[in-house]
Structure formats: structure tokens, C-alpha cells
Design an enzyme around this catalytic site. Structure first.
Site, PDB file in Angstrom:
ATOM      1  N   LYS A 205       0.583  24.588  27.955  1.00  0.00           N
ATOM      2  CA  LYS A 205      -0.111  23.295  27.938  1.00  0.00           C
ATOM      3  C   LYS A 205      -0.632  22.875  29.302  1.00  0.00           C
ATOM      4  O   LYS A 205      -0.235  23.417  30.333  1.00  0.00           O
ATOM      5  CB  LYS A 205       0.807  22.231  27.344  1.00  0.00           C
ATOM      6  CG  LYS A 205       0.886  22.396  25.815  1.00  0.00           C
ATOM      7  CD  LYS A 205       1.544  21.246  25.146  1.00  0.00           C
ATOM      8  CE  LYS A 205       1.475  21.473  23.626  1.00  0.00           C
ATOM      9  NZ  LYS A 205       2.501  20.724  22.923  1.00  0.00           N
ATOM     10  N   ARG A 239       8.524  25.627  20.340  1.00  0.00           N
ATOM     11  CA  ARG A 239       7.264  25.974  19.658  1.00  0.00           C
ATOM     12  C   ARG A 239       6.371  26.666  20.680  1.00  0.00           C
ATOM     13  O   ARG A 239       5.901  26.030  21.622  1.00  0.00           O
ATOM     14  CB  ARG A 239       6.604  24.695  19.133  1.00  0.00           C
ATOM     15  CG  ARG A 239       5.293  24.934  18.387  1.00  0.00           C
ATOM     16  CD  ARG A 239       4.649  23.618  17.971  1.00  0.00           C
ATOM     17  NE  ARG A 239       3.421  23.829  17.245  1.00  0.00           N
ATOM     18  CZ  ARG A 239       2.249  24.108  17.809  1.00  0.00           C
ATOM     19  NH1 ARG A 239       2.157  24.214  19.122  1.00  0.00           N
ATOM     20  NH2 ARG A 239       1.171  24.271  17.066  1.00  0.00           N
TER      21      ARG A 239
HETATM   22  N1  HH2 Z   1       1.693  20.985  20.079  1.00  0.00           N
HETATM   23  C1  HH2 Z   1       0.505  21.309  19.536  1.00  0.00           C
HETATM   24  C2  HH2 Z   1       0.324  21.265  18.137  1.00  0.00           C
HETATM   25  N2  HH2 Z   1       1.345  20.921  17.318  1.00  0.00           N
HETATM   26  N3  HH2 Z   1       3.582  20.232  17.025  1.00  0.00           N
HETATM   27  C3  HH2 Z   1       4.762  19.896  17.551  1.00  0.00           C
HETATM   28  N4  HH2 Z   1       5.778  19.535  16.751  1.00  0.00           N
HETATM   29  N5  HH2 Z   1       4.996  19.907  18.901  1.00  0.00           N
HETATM   30  C4  HH2 Z   1       4.023  20.249  19.790  1.00  0.00           C
HETATM   31  O1  HH2 Z   1       4.265  20.221  21.022  1.00  0.00           O
HETATM   32  C5  HH2 Z   1       2.728  20.622  19.257  1.00  0.00           C
HETATM   33  C6  HH2 Z   1       2.548  20.597  17.851  1.00  0.00           C
HETATM   34  C7  HH2 Z   1      -0.627  21.713  20.423  1.00  0.00           C
HETATM   35  O2  HH2 Z   1      -0.628  23.078  20.713  1.00  0.00           O
HETATM   36  P1  HH2 Z   1      -1.523  24.152  19.951  1.00  0.00           P
HETATM   37  O3  HH2 Z   1      -1.243  24.140  18.496  1.00  0.00           O
HETATM   38  O4  HH2 Z   1      -1.368  25.449  20.605  1.00  0.00           O
HETATM   39  O5  HH2 Z   1      -3.012  23.690  20.248  1.00  0.00           O
HETATM   40  P2  HH2 Z   1      -4.106  22.951  19.373  1.00  0.00           P
HETATM   41  O6  HH2 Z   1      -3.610  21.593  19.052  1.00  0.00           O
HETATM   42  O7  HH2 Z   1      -5.330  22.930  20.256  1.00  0.00           O
HETATM   43  O8  HH2 Z   1      -4.340  23.740  18.106  1.00  0.00           O
END
Ligand code: HH2
Length: 280
Positions: A205, A239
Site C-alpha cells: 500500500k 490480507r
Molecule cells: N484493502 C484493499 C481491498 N480490500 N479489505 C480488507 N478487509 N482490508 C484491506 O486492507 C483491504 C480490503 C485494497 O487493496 P487491493 O485489493 O489490493 O487494491 P484495490 O482496492 O485497488 O483493488
């Protein structure tokens, strides 16, 4: 928890797993690498992102969940804030609803989770993805996130979700400045006092980018440090995109932490500290 984003625009793996076959293969690979849970998402929640239409989100995630359910016993999680998507995902074999709004956007999802016996991840976010990074500010970030999560856990319990099916997440990067993210990881024990398991999502992040001045492709080492420290501070679920690397780092850290408990061969002070951390 391994991440599979079936999206064109996720900040790190966007566009890589839009094809359902590739997404399923990726999920199976993450299980091989040590993931116990696969989190499938069809809508990016990166800062500034726009919502995706319900139909499109379902078109993205359902074939992947069905494909994984047919080929893996891993727990499957659906990363969504929408009721229709969550319902169809549970029908397709999902076990967990991971809602970045902690079920504020659509509280009826909690009734759905209760009725279907699904576990829920309740995550803290300031506002919505579109605007959450517009000058976020807190008086006491740890206390505010803790109060929020405990209130949402109470709402989940009131809706009938079983206590053992509730997981809390401080929401790294969701309406947080660099120091807010660092404070939340460092003070996880305070969030853990609620007794619910904690999930932390530091993977690649932008707080790591801000700290190290590096793009997402070069944030693995930062992710490993944040993941290990999260575990030391009491996280139960991480995660992450890089399951193999994180799992190796965490297993090593856990072995070190467990050492005194098994052999009793070290200084009592350190043993007690290790015990206390585990108890926490
Ligand atoms: N972070 C993201 C998405 N979902 N859910 C939980 N519970 N906790 C988190 O920290 C979290 C989450 C963001 O990361 P990512 O899915 O890699 O990116 P994007 O939102 O751009 O798809």
C-alpha cells in the site's frame, strides 16, 4: 488471506486476473503458497476509485468463485459492499463477506450474513474510496478506529452474526495518513482487546510508498516488515498479494516468538514478554 482482484484498475494487480481462468489459477497458486483464505474482489477501492455497477461486479467475481469452489477447500471471501453481489457470491460458494464499509453502505448485508452463517470482516474506512484520502484527520486514530470497530461488531452481533464469525480490520490506507497507518499497526493490541480476531491489509500500500519512496512493484520488503510486525502485535489474518514471501517471513517470526515457550531456556523477562504478546 491471498488477494485476487478481478479488476482492470486495482492499484497493484489490476488487469492481471480479469480472465476468470487466470484468476482461478492464481487462487490455486496462492493456496499452494500457504493461503488459507482467498479474497476475491471485482471493484477496486484504491483512493479516488469510482464504484462499479452491480451486474459488472457479479460478472467478474462469480465465475472465479465457482471455479475456486470446485477445485479448492480454502475459505473463500467476497470483497464487496453490495448485497446482490454478496448473496450471489455465497450461492457460488463464498464463506466470508469482506466489506470495506463494515456494512455501513448496506446494513441489510448483516442480516444476509447472519441468515447464511457467513463470517464477516468489518473494516474501518473514513468516508468512501472516492474521497477518503482528501485530508483525513483524527484526534486519536487508535481510539477512534477502536470505537468504530466495536460499534460495528455490536451491530453485527445484534443482526445475529455469531461472535466467532466476526473479524475486525483497522483498514490500512483507507482514509489514513502515513502516521495513522503506523500508529494502527503499532497499537494493534488495543484493537485486540475487544477479543475479536484482527485482520490487517498492509500489502504494497501507498503508506509504504510514502515511507520508502518506492512504487507498488517495489514494496515487498516493506510489506514483509509490516506483516511480521502486525503478527507480533496480535494480527490473526494478513490480507496480502505475496503469499509465499509473507508466509515464510511470518513463520520465521512465529518460530522466534514461540522459542521460549517450548524450551524455557532463556531469560525469564523475554519469555514473559513473548507469552504476553501471544496472549494478546
Ligand atoms: N484493502 C484493499 C481491498 N480490500 N479489505 C480488507 N478487509 N482490508 C484491506 O486492507 C483491504 C480490503 C485494497 O487493496 P487491493 O485489493 O489490493 O487494491 P484495490 O482496492 O485497488 O483493488
Amino acid at each position: 488471506m491471498g488477494v485476487i482482484n478481478v479488476t482492470p484498475d486495482s492499484f497493484y494487480d489490476g488487469g492481471r486476473f480479469l480472465d476468470p481462468g487466470r484468476a482461478v489459477e492464481r487462487g490455486l497458486e496462492l493456496v499452494e503458497q500457504g493461503a488459507d483464505i482467498l479474497d476475491v474482489g471485482g471493484e477496486s477501492s484504491r483512493p479516488g476509485s469510482d464504484p462499479v455497477a452491480e451486474e459488472e461486479e457479479m460478472r467478474r467475481v462469480l465465475p472465479v468463485l465457482r471455479g475456486l469452489r470446485g477445485r479448492s477447500k480454502a475459505f473463500l471471501s467476497i470483497d464487496t459492499t453490495k448485497r446482490r453481489v454478496a448473496e450471489a457470491a455465497l450461492d457460488a460458494g463464498a464463506d466470508i463477506i469482506n466489506d470495506i464499509s463494515a456494512f455501513r453502505f448496506d446494513p441489510s448485508l448483516l442480516d444476509l450474513a447472519a441468515a447464511r452463517g457467513a463470517a464477516v470482516v468489518l473494516m474501518h474506512m473514513l468516508g468512501r474510496p472516492k474521497t477518503m484520502q482528501h485530508a483525513p484527520s483524527y484526534g486519536d486514530v487508535v481510539a477512534e478506529v477502536r470505537t468504530f470497530l466495536e460499534e460495528r461488531a455490536a451491530a453485527a452481533r445484534e443482526a445475529g452474526v455469531a461472535r466467532e464469525s466476526v473479524v475486525l480490520d483497522p483498514g490500512i490506507g483507507f482514509g489514513k495518513r502515513l502516521d495513522d497507518n503506523l500508529a494502527l499497526i503499532n497499537n494493534l493490541p488495543a484493537l485486540g482487546e475487544s477479543g475479536y480476531p484482527l485482520l490487517v491489509g498492509p500489502s504494497r500500500k501507498s503508506f509504504l510508498g510514502a515511507l520508502l519512496d518506492l512504487p507498488a512493484e517495489e514494496r515487498l520488503e516493506g510489506t514483509l516488515a509490516a506483516a511480521v510486525l502486525s503478527v507480533v502485535r496480535g494480527a490473526h489474518v494478513l490480507r496480502v498479494h505475496d503469499v509465499r514471501a509473507v508466509s515464510r517471513a511470518v513463520r520465521t517470526a512465529e518460530a522466534v516468538l514461540a522459542e521460549g515457550r517450548e524450551t524455557g531456556s532463556r531469560e525469564p523477562g523475554a519469555a514473559e514478554e513473548s507469552e504476553a504478546r501471544h496472549a494478546g
